[in-house]
Scaffold this active site. Structure first.
Site, PDB file in Angstrom:
ATOM      1  N   GLN A  55     -40.468 -61.679 -74.059  1.00 19.93           N
ATOM      2  CA  GLN A  55     -40.635 -62.122 -75.437  1.00 19.93           C
ATOM      3  C   GLN A  55     -41.454 -63.419 -75.439  1.00 19.93           C
ATOM      4  O   GLN A  55     -41.421 -64.185 -74.478  1.00 19.93           O
ATOM      5  CB  GLN A  55     -39.260 -62.349 -76.073  1.00 19.93           C
ATOM      6  CG  GLN A  55     -38.459 -61.062 -76.178  1.00 19.93           C
ATOM      7  CD  GLN A  55     -36.982 -61.292 -76.370  1.00 19.93           C
ATOM      8  OE1 GLN A  55     -36.500 -62.415 -76.309  1.00 19.93           O
ATOM      9  NE2 GLN A  55     -36.233 -60.221 -76.607  1.00 19.93           N
ATOM     10  N   LEU A  95     -38.530 -66.564 -71.634  1.00 22.94           N
ATOM     11  CA  LEU A  95     -37.721 -66.378 -70.424  1.00 22.94           C
ATOM     12  C   LEU A  95     -36.660 -65.296 -70.628  1.00 22.94           C
ATOM     13  O   LEU A  95     -35.542 -65.397 -70.136  1.00 22.94           O
ATOM     14  CB  LEU A  95     -37.090 -67.706 -69.978  1.00 22.94           C
ATOM     15  CG  LEU A  95     -38.085 -68.853 -69.756  1.00 22.94           C
ATOM     16  CD1 LEU A  95     -37.346 -70.133 -69.373  1.00 22.94           C
ATOM     17  CD2 LEU A  95     -39.127 -68.497 -68.710  1.00 22.94           C
ATOM     18  N   HIS A  96     -37.042 -64.294 -71.396  1.00 20.75           N
ATOM     19  CA  HIS A  96     -36.213 -63.100 -71.602  1.00 20.75           C
ATOM     20  C   HIS A  96     -36.969 -61.908 -71.022  1.00 20.75           C
ATOM     21  O   HIS A  96     -37.213 -60.904 -71.681  1.00 20.75           O
ATOM     22  CB  HIS A  96     -35.939 -62.868 -73.094  1.00 20.75           C
ATOM     23  CG  HIS A  96     -35.214 -63.986 -73.759  1.00 20.75           C
ATOM     24  ND1 HIS A  96     -35.223 -64.190 -75.134  1.00 20.75           N
ATOM     25  CD2 HIS A  96     -34.444 -64.986 -73.242  1.00 20.75           C
ATOM     26  CE1 HIS A  96     -34.496 -65.260 -75.421  1.00 20.75           C
ATOM     27  NE2 HIS A  96     -34.015 -65.750 -74.295  1.00 20.75           N
ATOM     28  N   GLN A  97     -37.339 -62.022 -69.738  1.00 22.98           N
ATOM     29  CA  GLN A  97     -38.188 -61.018 -69.110  1.00 22.98           C
ATOM     30  C   GLN A  97     -37.407 -59.733 -68.807  1.00 22.98           C
ATOM     31  O   GLN A  97     -36.199 -59.770 -68.620  1.00 22.98           O
ATOM     32  CB  GLN A  97     -38.786 -61.559 -67.808  1.00 22.98           C
ATOM     33  CG  GLN A  97     -39.551 -62.867 -67.980  1.00 22.98           C
ATOM     34  CD  GLN A  97     -38.721 -64.091 -67.656  1.00 22.98           C
ATOM     35  OE1 GLN A  97     -37.499 -64.080 -67.812  1.00 22.98           O
ATOM     36  NE2 GLN A  97     -39.366 -65.151 -67.199  1.00 22.98           N
TER      37      GLN A  97
END
Length: 611
Positions: A356, A536-538
């Site tokens: 995201q 950092l929502h990989q």
């Protein structure tokens, strides 16, 4: 001056790892106050948990039933659940140390980013992070508990449609109806009378509740959201999945609850669970298409250990595909170009990578720019774990809103304010950060990215970080989603609730975008590429899917296609990222993975290769 007790002799001799508060804050004006606070936090058992922590081993045995690689959100849950079977011997190998004492204090979540136990991955971009020459930094915690030990503790599962979409891609058993019991299994909801049992559970290891402290300005944000027509939800994990809310978080009474503290600490006395810290796995050993062991590096030496049943890879979005590639599992051409023997030609390893993407707007309000943390706030937190240090400030307000790119029941935008964080400070009451007005930032996140990137080897040296490109903003719809989110944020500024505070846009014209009229659509399209914020929502680099999916790495039961005895259990298996933060969904994946393994090895009718 605050007072803190000393550690009682003989109580426990655990030495807590860093980072310390004074090292995170890294300013001479803060040193005295932060040093004293850090000492007090370490001594306070209810906060630091120094006597409840795991007892790591120095030397592994020669073999185990199960080896779990990585003790983050997925791995900690899986290892703890597997060790519930007393006849199974489980080894957890974690590349980092135990989590810090400072990390238990919610207000210091942002201060932990970039600290000494951070992987600090660097990505290579052509369409984003242009102000830093196309380099985005991915902060990722190299510690037991993984990112759950340094994130904002947000407990958002995403949208039920996320999981139904996974199932529609051929992943049987992953619909929202299928995964909800595993969310509830983990959960010990401290507000069950408010949120209800239809969507929530009690009695699990993971405490979930709202922070005990709210700054008054958070109520102004909620009032503005209602006035602007965005609406308010009591629970975005419940019936009303759109609007703004005061989120529930993974903490208990003002103290963080990571996956490690929630799942591994209570299992610390199990004789069948061994945890080896600072143990960096360099290779999975595969013989005749069967995963039989791992090679790891610890204390300057390489070691090997064997698995008699399965190996579970929970290295995360970067390290899971990295380790598969180092072990000969991945695209044949790429492996051969790196001089690595091909064990299994699996084209999807490292592909489908996505995250995201976000942008931050800055505003000022009619308040002095004072520090939230001081001697009084620290004393309150040490005494009762309440007050400003017991929360993440305004970041506990979040939202789920739809743009024109989606449907009203499948929101794709997350707006969240940032401000009033009670972290690094000199300690004196009313001390000023600056002589300017207080700044409030608004985080604008696009939750449904279409851009896809990859992880691949930079070399065959396991200590070299891999090449990473998320390919941010390569799809025009991702830019459009951010622009619509920015417009929603600006709509908030026009409400009386925020005008009463003189809520004023503080952003200045970015030089690289000066050819465009400030705040025009064209300007924002330029700005989001220059000052890109990564969520950092990989997800997705070890994609879950049926064998017919050319990019699938694992099947719907998380088994690596074409390699026996090996599963991947972390966020990398998500075919599409969930519509919110990924911490709690990854812990659910840990629960799901452990359940698959238990079913497989306790079903006497199964004719498997190791029985």
């Amino acid at each position: 001056m605050m007072k803190c007790g000393s550690v009682q002799p003989g109580m426990c001799d655990t030495v807590l790892p860093g980072p310390s508060m004074e090292s995170m804050c890294n300013a001479s004006a803060f040193f005295t106050f932060m040093s004293i606070l850090d000492t007090c936090i370490r001594a306070k058992e209810v906060i630091s948990g120094r006597c409840e922590r795991i007892n790591p081993i120095e030397q592994t045995d020669s073999d185990y039933d199960f080896i779990v690689i990585g003790g983050g959100a997925g791995g900690a849950v899986t290892a703890a659940r597997l060790s519930e079977v007393p006849d199974w011997k489980v080894l957890l190998l974690e590349a980092g140390d135990d989590e810090s004492g400072a990390g238990q204090v919610p207000a210091f979540a942002w201060s932990l980013i970039g600290a000494e136990n951070d992987w600090n991955f660097q990505t290579n971009e052509s369409n984003a992070c242009l102000s830093t020459n196309g380099t985005c930094t991915w902060h990722s915690s190299r510690t037991l508990g993984g990112n759950t030990a340094h994130n904002d503790m947000v407990y958002l599962r995403g949208n039920p449609t996320d999981y139904n979409n996974w199932a529609a891609m051929g992943n049987e058993g992953w619909s929202y109806e299928d995964v909800l019991p595993f969310f509830k299994k983990s959960e010990d909801n401290g507000e069950i009378d408010r949120v209800g049992r239809k969507h929530h559970g009690t009695g699990g290891p993971l405490r979930v509740q709202r922070f005990p402290y709210n700054d008054s300005f958070s109520f102004a944000i909620l009032a503005a959201a209602e006035e602007a027509g965005f609406g308010i939800s009591d629970d975005l994990n419940g019936e009303k999945i759109t609007g703004f809310t005061n989120i529930q978080t993974t903490q208990k009474d003002g103290v963080r609850r990571s996956s490690a503290r929630s799942f591994l600490w209570p299992a610390r006395n199990r004789k069948n669970l061994h945890i080896s810290l600072n143990s960096y796995v360099t290779r999975i050993i595969i013989e005749n298409n069967l995963a039989v062991g791992v090679e790891y590096h610890k204390n300057g030496k390489f070691n090997t250990v064997r698995a008699t049943r399965e190996i579970v890879l929970s290295g995360g979005i970067v390290k899971s595909p990295h380790l598969l590639l180092l072990s000969g599992i991945g695209p044949k051409e790429h492996l051969e170009s790196m001089g690595i023997k091909v064990v299994k030609d699996l084209p999807g390893v490292g592909k489908n990578l996505h995250d995201q993407v976000a942008y931050i707007l800055s505003f000022t309000i009619n308040e002095s720019d004072t520090y939230e943390n001081n001697w009084a706030a620290a004393s309150e937190y040490l005494a009762s774990q309440t007050g400003p240090l017991s929360s993440t400030g305004l970041a506990q307000i979040s939202s789920s809103l739809p743009t024109s790119l989606t449907t009203p029941d499948y929101p794709d935008t997350q707006l969240s304010p940032i401000g009033y964080e009670a972290n690094c400070a000199p300690g004196e009451p009313d001390a000023l950060r600056s002589t300017d007005k207080r700044t409030i930032r608004m985080y604008v996140g696009h939750m449904h990215p279409k851009s896809r990137g990859r992880v691949c080897l930079a070399s065959k040296d396991p200590f070299d970080q891999p090449f990473i490109s998320a390919n941010y903003l390569s799809e025009p719809s991702d830019v459009q989603g951010l622009i619509e989110g920015i417009e929603m944020t600006l709509a908030l500024t026009r409400t009386k609730a925020l005008r009463d505070h003189n809520f004023t846009l503080f952003d200045t014209n970015i030089e690289a975008c000066s050819n465009y009229t400030f705040a025009s659509t064209e300007y924002w399209a330029c700005a989001v590429r220059q000052d890109t914020i990564v969520e950092l929502h990989q997800a997705g680099s070890c994609k879950m899917g049926p064998a017919s999916d050319s990019l699938a790495v694992v099947d719907p039961r998380l088994r690596v296609h074409g390699v026996k005895g090996l599963r991947v259990v972390d966020a990398s298996i998500m075919p599409q990222v969930t519509s919110a933060n990924t911490g709690s969904p990854t812990m659910m994946i840990g629960e799901r993975g452990a359940d698959f393994i238990k079913q497989y090895w306790t079903d006497g009718s199964l004719d498997n290769e190791r029985k």
